[in-house]
Enzyme design. Structure first.
Site, PDB file in Angstrom:
ATOM      1  CD  GLU A  91      -2.333  -0.945   2.613  1.00 26.94           C
ATOM      2  OE1 GLU A  91      -2.880  -2.201   3.242  1.00 26.94           O
ATOM      3  OE2 GLU A  91      -2.343   0.152   3.522  1.00 26.94           O
ATOM      4  CB  CYS A 112       2.476   7.277   3.556  1.00 23.22           C
ATOM      5  SG  CYS A 112       2.694   5.864   4.675  1.00 23.22           S
ATOM      6  CB  CYS A 119       5.398  -5.896   9.535  1.00 16.92           C
ATOM      7  SG  CYS A 119       6.887  -5.261  10.525  1.00 16.92           S
ATOM      8  CB  CYS A 123       3.360  -3.350  16.658  1.00 19.36           C
ATOM      9  SG  CYS A 123       5.143  -3.044  16.564  1.00 19.36           S
ATOM     10  CB  CYS A 126       0.430  -2.719  13.684  1.00 16.34           C
ATOM     11  SG  CYS A 126       1.028  -2.518  11.949  1.00 16.34           S
ATOM     12  CG  ASN A 313      -6.904   4.831  11.976  1.00 13.20           C
ATOM     13  OD1 ASN A 313      -8.146   5.171  11.683  1.00 13.20           O
ATOM     14  ND2 ASN A 313      -6.016   5.495  11.117  1.00 13.20           N
ATOM     15  CB  CYS A 356       0.723   0.924   8.125  1.00 15.79           C
ATOM     16  SG  CYS A 356       1.147   0.135   9.858  1.00 15.79           S
TER      17      CYS A 356
HETATM   18  N1  SAH Z   1       7.332  -0.516  10.873  1.00 13.95           N
HETATM   19  C1  SAH Z   1       7.708   1.236  10.901  1.00 13.95           C
HETATM   20  C2  SAH Z   1       7.026   1.919   9.989  1.00 13.95           C
HETATM   21  C3  SAH Z   1       5.494   1.451   9.455  1.00 13.95           C
HETATM   22  S1  SAH Z   1       4.342   1.767  10.529  1.00 13.95           S
HETATM   23  C4  SAH Z   1       7.214   1.727  12.415  1.00 13.95           C
HETATM   24  O1  SAH Z   1       6.574   0.835  13.145  1.00 13.95           O
HETATM   25  O2  SAH Z   1       7.549   2.759  12.758  1.00 13.95           O
HETATM   26  C5  SAH Z   1       3.748   3.545  10.611  1.00 13.95           C
HETATM   27  C6  SAH Z   1       3.278   3.889  11.883  1.00 13.95           C
HETATM   28  O3  SAH Z   1       1.794   3.689  11.985  1.00 13.95           O
HETATM   29  C7  SAH Z   1       3.761   3.352  12.981  1.00 13.95           C
HETATM   30  O4  SAH Z   1       4.097   4.589  14.110  1.00 13.95           O
HETATM   31  C8  SAH Z   1       2.843   2.353  13.536  1.00 13.95           C
HETATM   32  O5  SAH Z   1       2.844   2.186  15.003  1.00 13.95           O
HETATM   33  C9  SAH Z   1       1.592   3.092  13.181  1.00 13.95           C
HETATM   34  N2  SAH Z   1       0.218   2.419  13.311  1.00 13.95           N
HETATM   35  C10 SAH Z   1       0.079   1.133  13.122  1.00 13.95           C
HETATM   36  N3  SAH Z   1      -1.278   0.577  13.206  1.00 13.95           N
HETATM   37  C11 SAH Z   1      -2.044   1.667  13.447  1.00 13.95           C
HETATM   38  C12 SAH Z   1      -3.082   1.989  13.807  1.00 13.95           C
HETATM   39  N4  SAH Z   1      -4.119   1.084  13.873  1.00 13.95           N
HETATM   40  N5  SAH Z   1      -3.696   3.137  13.932  1.00 13.95           N
HETATM   41  C13 SAH Z   1      -2.693   4.223  14.104  1.00 13.95           C
HETATM   42  N6  SAH Z   1      -1.280   3.945  13.836  1.00 13.95           N
HETATM   43  C14 SAH Z   1      -0.997   2.943  13.641  1.00 13.95           C
HETATM   44 FE1  SF4 Z   2       5.647  -3.613  11.772  1.00 16.14          FE
HETATM   45 FE2  SF4 Z   2       3.262  -2.461  12.202  1.00 16.14          FE
HETATM   46 FE3  SF4 Z   2       5.054  -2.743  14.264  1.00 16.14          FE
HETATM   47 FE4  SF4 Z   2       5.493  -1.241  12.237  1.00 16.14          FE
HETATM   48  S1  SF4 Z   2       3.829  -0.726  13.697  1.00 16.14           S
HETATM   49  S2  SF4 Z   2       6.814  -2.428  13.055  1.00 16.14           S
HETATM   50  S3  SF4 Z   2       4.556  -1.906  10.644  1.00 16.14           S
HETATM   51  S4  SF4 Z   2       3.881  -4.293  13.153  1.00 16.14           S
END
Ligand code: SAH
Ligand code: SF4
Length: 374
Positions: A91, A112, A119, A123, A126, A313, A356
């Site tokens: 995406e 973005c 990944c 997390c 996510c 989100n 994301c």
């Molecule tokens: N892996 C990297 C970059 C991609 S994620 C990282 O974690 O920094 C980009 C951002 O989106 C990160 O700060 C992540 O924590 C956030 N993110 C992931 N899921 C989300 C959600 N459901 N709502 C809001 N932010 C989210």
């Molecule tokens: Fe991976 Fe999502 Fe964690 Fe970023 S926030 S490191 S994309 S699992």
């Protein structure tokens, strides 16, 4: 396996063209086609002799991303789902100017982009990590996200565009954030190869200070980045200001606990002298208690970091939610009262799965459901 033409630097192209006894100005013409005209086929490159186009096609691929799905309207946040050559999905998200985020008031659009399919860091909140890691993106697949969005935009009817591209730069997005799917620093070499090309004056021409890399906190790679002469911006997905809270939602914190992460950030700053940004998603009942604002402020002050608060989100299949607006505002106020610069993202794109990995996850699951049983 053939290399893709967009993974080559100016120097590599010059070496190749010299070997072929082609004049140097042909490299300039080729680069024009790739990064200004966003050519999708060799045949488009009408001022290159046919014999040269054939030689190029014999030696290199010219892969483009195919649009599988798009959400949003031309003057709001838009999300693009791309299908890669091997059928995997990634995406990109195009966000209209919002000076409160990563860039400056002069920024028109932020794009973005993703760096991996899936990944590995898992997390808990996510969507990108939900189905695990599939593969790294190649440099050209990272670069292509910029070009493919622009190609799409170029094909829109004039009256729909409403997107201002001033003559000062013909890049649609003058601000790039590496915050899509994947952990950028876990695909370090391909990311850096792509960003050097996107930054180069003969390539994308996007200023290094207009490019923000976001990481979940890979301490060794942050130290490596500190040694790189490029002046990219750095954002850290913190989301918890104590090991207890962060460890609960980010497994990476077990590998690189806060002490190790902050030591790497200290080092980064000693080398770069640059301000970093902390991303802090506000998740109801997890990290939004006012008593978390104090340790967060302490970390931010120590590292001279600015804090972006992002209301969570919702993700299909996960039960986390964002706190009420008054709680978000109170958290920001608590931070500011400690003397820290904070912003609260009053989210754009909330309604179109802009966080994301969400669109990709949904599509993959739909495709899976469509597959006949047995
Ligand atoms: N892996 C990297 C970059 C991609 S994620 C990282 O974690 O920094 C980009 C951002 O989106 C990160 O700060 C992540 O924590 C956030 N993110 C992931 N899921 C989300 C959600 N459901 N709502 C809001 N932010 C989210
Ligand atoms: Fe991976 Fe999502 Fe964690 Fe970023 S926030 S490191 S994309 S699992």
């Amino acid at each position: 396996m053939k290399r893709d033409i967009k993974s080559l630097t100016n120097e590599e192209l010059i070496a190749q063209f010299t070997l072929w006894a082609e004049p140097a100005y042909r490299v300039t013409q080729l680069l024009e086609w790739l990064y200004r005209q966003r050519a999708a086929t060799w045949d488009q490159m009408s001022n290159l002799p046919k014999s040269l186009r054939q030689k190029l096609a014999g030696e290199y691929t010219l892969n483009v991303l195919n649009l599988a799905h798009r959400q949003g309207s031309p003057d709001t946040t838009q999300k693009f789902l791309w299908k890669l050559a091997d059928g995997a999905f990634v995406e990109s998200v195009l966000i209209p100017a919002n000076p409160a985020l990563y860039g400056e008031a002069s920024d028109r659009h932020t794009l973005c982009i993703s760096t991996q399919v899936g990944c590995a860091y898992g997390c808990k909140f996510c969507a990108s990590g939900l189905d695990g890691w599939k593969r790294n993106l190649q440099p050209e697949e990272i670069i292509e996200q910029v070009l493919a969005v622009e190609r799409w935009h170029g094909h829109q009817p004039q009256e729909l565009k409403r997107i201002d591209t001033t003559p000062a730069s013909d890049r649609l997005a003058n601000n790039l954030v590496i915050m899509g799917m994947g952990e950028p620093l876990a695909n370090y070499d391909n990311l850096m190869a792509a960003l050097r090309i996107l930054n180069a004056s003969w390539g994308g021409g996007i200023g290094a200070r207009k490019i923000t890399i976001s990481t979940s906190g890979l301490a060794p790679q942050i130290r490596k980045l500190a040694e790189d002469p490029m002046q990219f911006r750095l954002a850290i997905s913190l989301h918890g200001a104590t090991d207890e809270v962060r460890g609960r939602i980010m497994p990476v914190n077990r590998k690189y606990p806060l002490a190790e992460l902050t030591a790497a950030l200290d080092y980064y700053q000693s080398r770069k002298g640059r301000m970093i940004t902390f991303e802090y998603i506000l998740i109801a009942g997890v990290n939004d208690a006012l008593d978390q604002a104090r340790p967060l402020a302490a970390l931010a002050s120590r590292l001279n970091a600015k804090v972006n608060l992002i209301p969570y989100n919702a993700v299909d299949g996960l039960s986390w939610t964002r706190p009420e607006e008054n709680i978000q505002e109170a958290f920001l106020a608590a931070l500011e009262s400690e003397g820290v610069t904070g912003t609260l993202r009053r989210e754009k794109g909330h309604d179109i799965d802009a966080a994301c990995g969400q669109l990709r996850l949904k599509t993959e699951r739909e495709l899976r459901d469509l597959k006949p049983l047995g």
